[in-house]
Enzyme design. Structure first.
Site, PDB file in Angstrom:
ATOM      1  N   GLU B 227       6.156 -19.256 -29.639  1.00  0.00           N
ATOM      2  CA  GLU B 227       5.905 -17.946 -29.890  1.00  0.00           C
ATOM      3  C   GLU B 227       7.343 -17.253 -29.661  1.00  0.00           C
ATOM      4  O   GLU B 227       8.188 -17.600 -28.829  1.00  0.00           O
ATOM      5  CB  GLU B 227       4.839 -17.627 -29.025  1.00  0.00           C
ATOM      6  CG  GLU B 227       3.456 -18.167 -29.385  1.00  0.00           C
ATOM      7  CD  GLU B 227       2.762 -17.754 -28.074  1.00  0.00           C
ATOM      8  OE1 GLU B 227       2.513 -16.430 -27.772  1.00  0.00           O
ATOM      9  OE2 GLU B 227       1.831 -18.776 -27.539  1.00  0.00           O
ATOM     10  N   LYS B 229       9.207 -14.858 -27.322  1.00  0.00           N
ATOM     11  CA  LYS B 229       9.358 -14.626 -25.747  1.00  0.00           C
ATOM     12  C   LYS B 229       9.750 -12.829 -25.660  1.00  0.00           C
ATOM     13  O   LYS B 229      10.845 -12.387 -26.105  1.00  0.00           O
ATOM     14  CB  LYS B 229      10.433 -15.264 -24.846  1.00  0.00           C
ATOM     15  CG  LYS B 229      10.383 -14.842 -23.455  1.00  0.00           C
ATOM     16  CD  LYS B 229      11.177 -15.661 -22.573  1.00  0.00           C
ATOM     17  CE  LYS B 229      11.176 -15.398 -21.191  1.00  0.00           C
ATOM     18  NZ  LYS B 229      10.528 -14.113 -20.767  1.00  0.00           N
ATOM     19  N   ARG B 234       4.708  -9.358 -17.981  1.00  0.00           N
ATOM     20  CA  ARG B 234       3.485 -10.131 -17.888  1.00  0.00           C
ATOM     21  C   ARG B 234       2.452  -9.565 -17.159  1.00  0.00           C
ATOM     22  O   ARG B 234       2.406  -9.069 -16.051  1.00  0.00           O
ATOM     23  CB  ARG B 234       4.020 -11.589 -17.383  1.00  0.00           C
ATOM     24  CG  ARG B 234       3.017 -12.679 -17.294  1.00  0.00           C
ATOM     25  CD  ARG B 234       3.144 -13.662 -18.416  1.00  0.00           C
ATOM     26  NE  ARG B 234       1.952 -14.538 -18.323  1.00  0.00           N
ATOM     27  CZ  ARG B 234       2.389 -15.719 -18.185  1.00  0.00           C
ATOM     28  NH1 ARG B 234       3.322 -16.265 -17.355  1.00  0.00           N
ATOM     29  NH2 ARG B 234       1.551 -16.811 -18.085  1.00  0.00           N
ATOM     30  N   ARG B 249       2.242  -9.734 -12.812  1.00  0.00           N
ATOM     31  CA  ARG B 249       2.824 -11.289 -12.792  1.00  0.00           C
ATOM     32  C   ARG B 249       2.576 -11.589 -11.002  1.00  0.00           C
ATOM     33  O   ARG B 249       2.102 -12.792 -10.951  1.00  0.00           O
ATOM     34  CB  ARG B 249       4.253 -11.358 -13.138  1.00  0.00           C
ATOM     35  CG  ARG B 249       4.957 -12.729 -13.055  1.00  0.00           C
ATOM     36  CD  ARG B 249       5.908 -12.691 -13.532  1.00  0.00           C
ATOM     37  NE  ARG B 249       6.650 -13.923 -13.855  1.00  0.00           N
ATOM     38  CZ  ARG B 249       7.403 -14.352 -12.788  1.00  0.00           C
ATOM     39  NH1 ARG B 249       7.608 -13.911 -11.534  1.00  0.00           N
ATOM     40  NH2 ARG B 249       7.742 -15.717 -12.858  1.00  0.00           N
ATOM     41  N   GLU B 274       1.575  -9.783 -22.836  1.00  0.00           N
ATOM     42  CA  GLU B 274       2.727  -9.057 -22.277  1.00  0.00           C
ATOM     43  C   GLU B 274       2.857  -7.943 -22.523  1.00  0.00           C
ATOM     44  O   GLU B 274       2.255  -7.220 -23.819  1.00  0.00           O
ATOM     45  CB  GLU B 274       4.063  -9.760 -23.393  1.00  0.00           C
ATOM     46  CG  GLU B 274       5.206  -9.315 -22.889  1.00  0.00           C
ATOM     47  CD  GLU B 274       5.852 -10.259 -21.732  1.00  0.00           C
ATOM     48  OE1 GLU B 274       5.028 -11.060 -21.545  1.00  0.00           O
ATOM     49  OE2 GLU B 274       7.161 -10.148 -21.388  1.00  0.00           O
ATOM     50  N   LYS B 396      10.679 -21.641 -21.239  1.00  0.00           N
ATOM     51  CA  LYS B 396      11.306 -20.711 -22.103  1.00  0.00           C
ATOM     52  C   LYS B 396      12.725 -20.842 -22.521  1.00  0.00           C
ATOM     53  O   LYS B 396      13.378 -21.341 -21.777  1.00  0.00           O
ATOM     54  CB  LYS B 396      11.335 -19.395 -20.990  1.00  0.00           C
ATOM     55  CG  LYS B 396      11.953 -19.564 -19.779  1.00  0.00           C
ATOM     56  CD  LYS B 396      11.711 -18.365 -18.713  1.00  0.00           C
ATOM     57  CE  LYS B 396      12.063 -18.859 -17.487  1.00  0.00           C
ATOM     58  NZ  LYS B 396      11.844 -17.715 -16.364  1.00  0.00           N
TER      59      LYS B 396
END
Lengths: 363, 535
Positions: B227, B229, B234, B249, B274, B396
């Protein structure tokens, strides 16, 4: 009876006593100087003749060698001496070892030039003695009612508590080499710290001199030769500037403390990067300044340096005439008297704007 | 223990820069303070307990009643901060024998005391405290401790002190209100772990590791999902019969700052996604989202100009059903069905990117230049949702950073271990000075990216080339070129240069390059993706 302003006056070189022919704490080299104490902003090198307490003269010799005065004349506390037409006496000021107030009398008029002073107990020097006078000349380093120095034992307890919280870290205490350093040592000893204390090189000469002059300091070790491991959990005394210096890297994860009256104001401590501020000062705080002035009974007070506006306002409220002398050079070169400027932020368009965006990880 | 003990903790926390040292101070607080004082203190530090019963004007009036107005004004002028001025100037009364109040007494009295009697009550407390205690009390009752202790940090300290896993603490934390009696009972072994039942608690997040080349080589395209980023923050959305929350987060409750999202959470589920500013379906750069962060509320204008949305990428709970043990593919299928069924406003699905090979995925990543995209997320298809940063499950893969050659202008000392090193660097680029010459304009500040060896070298260089000092800041000769890398450049009205860098760090020291050949501001402007200035 002549008013002291007719025979004692501020000049660009410092406070000049005309009928005595001498300056007190002159900022430039002069023929004849009377020096209240050994701090660099009061005791300058290069005078032809210097009069001071034996301890102050010894400190000047240790700090400036040949520059300590071509001829030196020691005068003990309480002994009177005639200089020109003036009678002069040195009286303890309680600031650092050898520090003195200069008591001047001329034709029945008396002025006391107190130099720097404090009223808190200090095991390293004789306590301040108030002397009644017509004009009292005072410092005003901490002359704002926000400056009230707590009992030093309470501040030392904070340092010792921090050592129990962080037993692996070296506690480096920034303190001025003359006076503050030795006072801290005696305070630590009084609080039961009997382990060796470690000294930065700049602190060693004066500690040795204090011991020679009869102030016991216990076991002192140089911090320069000791290895990092040996300094874990140790207390190291260093000049405040050294904390930010490369020297501090020899220390094990240092906790940086600074002992100074300025540490009372949080923002001052933070801009200097101090982790453990200790409010321990060798200057009179607001209450001590006012109490001392009242005890001298002086109807008029001259302020040499510091926050004269607040002090003169407070004196006026009780009918005491205040006068600001704005003497040049005093209050410099001494950590207690020189807070760092708040940090400038060169990058932002306007003051007070938020800092640059911080990186924000998102996963 | 009383406000005085709390004041000492507060003072140490304020002056302590290091995370480990802060943790040690908090552990000591938990170990030495009784209930409910330690819980109240903790809640005050993390701002889960906020009073704003006293306005600054009331505090000023109290001090004015006890001091001379000229001296108060001179003092305020010198100190700067009103609360601190009052704490310092407050004249101590001889013969006050009352002990300082307990934190719990303060909390209780503030609840029951009528407004008109508050000044007398507060003045009475101030009389029993020393200056640190007075400052702590004033900050507490005016609602502004700001000591840099996050809820996350506090929970880590609790975990370290008690030996219980931090994830367990995270998961029940928001279900038990201050002063957290049942939590302390559990941590000290006097009671079982409390059950928050339906309360909208925070579930610890699954985190990703940065992808390195060796991991990339071993990647089997069939076993992984990709996906984008997104460059937002977050969040975890949790809603149900017990209430609705938006968690950051670190498990901070940020619900109040995003009322439009909260209003859209008309469901019973826990979602991972997100938070972004989305205008007409397009994600705005991070600088836009920043206008919405660290706020207590968001007014209508802010909501309109910077509309928030959530891009969803995981479903943790569907109703009361815990989906976290399911493999990613199964959760993804449930998420897609869930979005289809509920279609909540201001939320959409984070799209999956199909790829047949690592090489193809690399091209996709390099092709992404939108400011709102940081790179790619890679998730293992068969992995359960596990708390924390477990290697080999989520990667990531950030796109390569941008780079510019800038001139070092100012340096500042760091904190803690770096307190004797000039480790924070402000650097600038050339631009016309309007008089036919060139001037440097600062464009950013970086305090990472270099090796220890480079740090030592830079520190020496700075000390030997200082031209001015401003407190802890040194200005240096404009002679050293640094290669600075960063993730994005965005327009900003808050900076002299008009541009702000996203996550700048020092890549290399360019001793080979004279300062006159460093980049110009226009080179950087070419990187700016959004031409619309924010703020």
């Amino acid at each position: 009876m002549p008013h002291p302003e007719t025979w004692l006056r501020p000049t660009p070189s410092g406070l000049f006593c005309e009928p005595g022919g001498f300056y007190i704490d002159p900022g430039r080299p002069v023929e004849r100087a009377v020096v209240t104490h050994g701090h660099a902003d009061h005791a300058r090198p290069g005078h032809a003749a210097v009069l001071a307490t034996p301890e102050t003269l010894a400190i000047m010799r240790a700090r400036m060698g040949q520059g300590a005065g071509a001829t030196q004349q020691p005068l003990r506390y309480g002994e009177a001496l005639r200089l020109g037409e003036v009678t002069l006496r040195l009286v303890p000021a309680g600031h650092v070892l050898g520090s003195a107030q200069v008591v001047l009398e001329w034709r029945g008029s008396r002025a006391v030039v107190s130099g720097d002073y404090k009223r808190q107990a200090d095991a390293t020097c004789a306590p301040f003695e108030p002397v009644t006078c017509d004009v009292f000349v005072t410092e005003a380093t901490f002359a704002l009612p926000v400056f009230r120095h707590p009992p030093p034992a309470q501040e030392i307890a904070k340092l010792l508590h921090s050592l129990t919280l962080f037993p692996e870290r070296t506690h480096v205490v920034g303190c001025y080499a003359l006076g503050k350093c030795q006072r801290l040592i005696t305070l630590l000893r009084a609080a039961g710290w009997d382990r060796p204390l470690h000294l930065h090189g700049a602190q060693q000469t004066l500690c040795r001199l204090y011991e020679e002059l009869g102030v016991p300091l216990g076991e002192l070790l140089p911090a320069t030769v000791a290895n990092k491991a040996a300094l874990k959990g140790a207390i190291v005394l260093a000049p405040p500037s050294a904390i930010a210096d490369r020297w501090a890297r020899r220390l094990a994860e240092p906790v940086t403390a600074v002992a100074s009256g300025w540490m009372r104001v949080r923002q001052r401590a933070r801009t200097r990067g101090v982790e453990l501020p200790l409010v321990i000062s060798d200057h009179a705080d607001w209450d001590e300044l006012n109490r001392t002035i009242d005890e001298t009974g002086a109807p008029e007070v001259w302020v040499t340096h510091g926050r004269d506006d607040a002090l003169i306002h407070a004196l006026a409220l009780r009918g005491i005439r205040g006068r600001a002398l704005h003497l040049i050079g005093l209050g410099e070169d001494e950590d207690d008297a020189l807070p760092a400027e708040p940090g400038a932020s060169p990058i932002l368009a306007e003051p007070g704007a938020a800092p640059l965006p911080a990186p924000e990880a998102t996963a | 223990m009383s406000v005085a003990a709390f004041a000492e903790l507060l003072e140490r926390l304020v002056f302590t820069p290091g995370r480990n040292a802060k943790l040690a101070l908090l552990r000591d607080w938990f170990a030495t303070q009784p209930d409910p004082e330690r819980g109240i203190g903790l809640a005050a530090l993390t701002e889960e307990l906020v009073f704003s019963v006293a306005k600054p004007a009331m505090i000023r009036d109290l001090a004015a009643g006890r001091t001379d107005p000229v001296l108060l004004a001179l003092s305020h002028d010198y100190v700067g901060d009103l609360a601190e001025t009052v704490a310092l100037i407050w004249p101590e009364r001889q013969g006050v024998n009352a002990p300082p109040p307990l934190l719990s007494e303060v909390v209780e009295a503030l609840e029951v005391t009528p407004k008109a009697e508050l000044p007398t009550l507060i003045a009475g407390w101030l009389d029993t405290l020393d200056s640190s205690g007075r400052l702590a009390l004033i900050k507490l009752i005016t609602g502004g401790l700001r000591v840099g202790v996050s809820g996350r940090l506090a929970r880590v300290a609790l975990a370290e002190w008690s030996g219980q896993p931090v994830e367990a603490l995270e998961e029940l934390w928001h279900g038990i209100p201050p002063p957290y009696g049942p939590i302390f009972d559990w941590l000290e072994g006097r009671a079982p772990m409390p059950d928050p039942r339906d309360a909208p608690v925070f579930r610890p997040l699954m985190l990703a590791h940065p992808l390195e080349d060796k991991d990339l080589a071993a990647l089997d395209p069939a076993a992984w999902r990709a996906e984008w980023k997104w460059d937002g923050i977050r969040v975890q959305l949790t809603a149900g019969p017990g209430g609705r929350r938006i968690w950051s987060r670190g498990g901070e409750d940020v619900s109040a700052a995003f009322p439009e999202i909260l209003a859209a959470m008309d469901f019973h589920a826990v979602l991972d996604g997100e938070l972004l500013v989305i205008r007409d379906g397009a994600v705005a750069p991070f600088a836009d989202l920043q206008q919405r962060l660290n706020r207590k509320t968001a007014g209508p204008k802010l909501q309109k100009d910077h509309p928030a949305g959530v891009r969803l990428y995981d479903l943790l709970f569907d109703g009361g059903e815990d989906l976290r043990p399911l493999p990613f593919d199964a959760r993804r299928a449930r998420l897609e069905a869930w979005v289809e069924r509920h279609a909540p406003p201001r939320m959409d699905l984070s799209a999956q990117i199909a790829f047949a090979s690592v090489a193809q995925l690399g091209e996709v990543r390099d092709g992404a230049r939108a400011a709102s995209i940081e790179g790619l997320m890679l998730k293992r298809a068969d992995s359960a949702y596990v708390a924390g940063r477990q290697k080999g499950l989520w990667w990531k893969w950030k796109r390569d950073p941008l780079s510019i050659d800038a001139v070092l202008m100012y340096a500042q000392r760091g904190h803690g271990k770096r307190s004797s090193f000039y480790s924070d660097y402000t650097f600038g680029l050339w631009r016309p000075d309007g008089e036919g010459g060139e001037e440097l304009v600062p464009i950013g500040k970086a305090y990472s990216g270099y090796t220890d060896e480079e740090l030592g070298w830079l520190d020496r260089w700075i000390r030997n080339h200082t031209t001015g000092r401003f407190g802890p800041v040194r200005e240096v000769e404009k002679a050293l070129v640094l290669e600075v890398i960063f993730d994005a450049a965005q327009l900003s009205g808050r900076h002299k240069s008009g541009v702000a860098l996203r996550f700048p760090r020092i890549a290399r020291i360019r001793t080979d390059k004279p300062a006159s050949e460093a980049d110009r501001l226009e080179n950087l402007m070419a990187y700016v993706e959004s031409r619309e200035a924010v703020d």
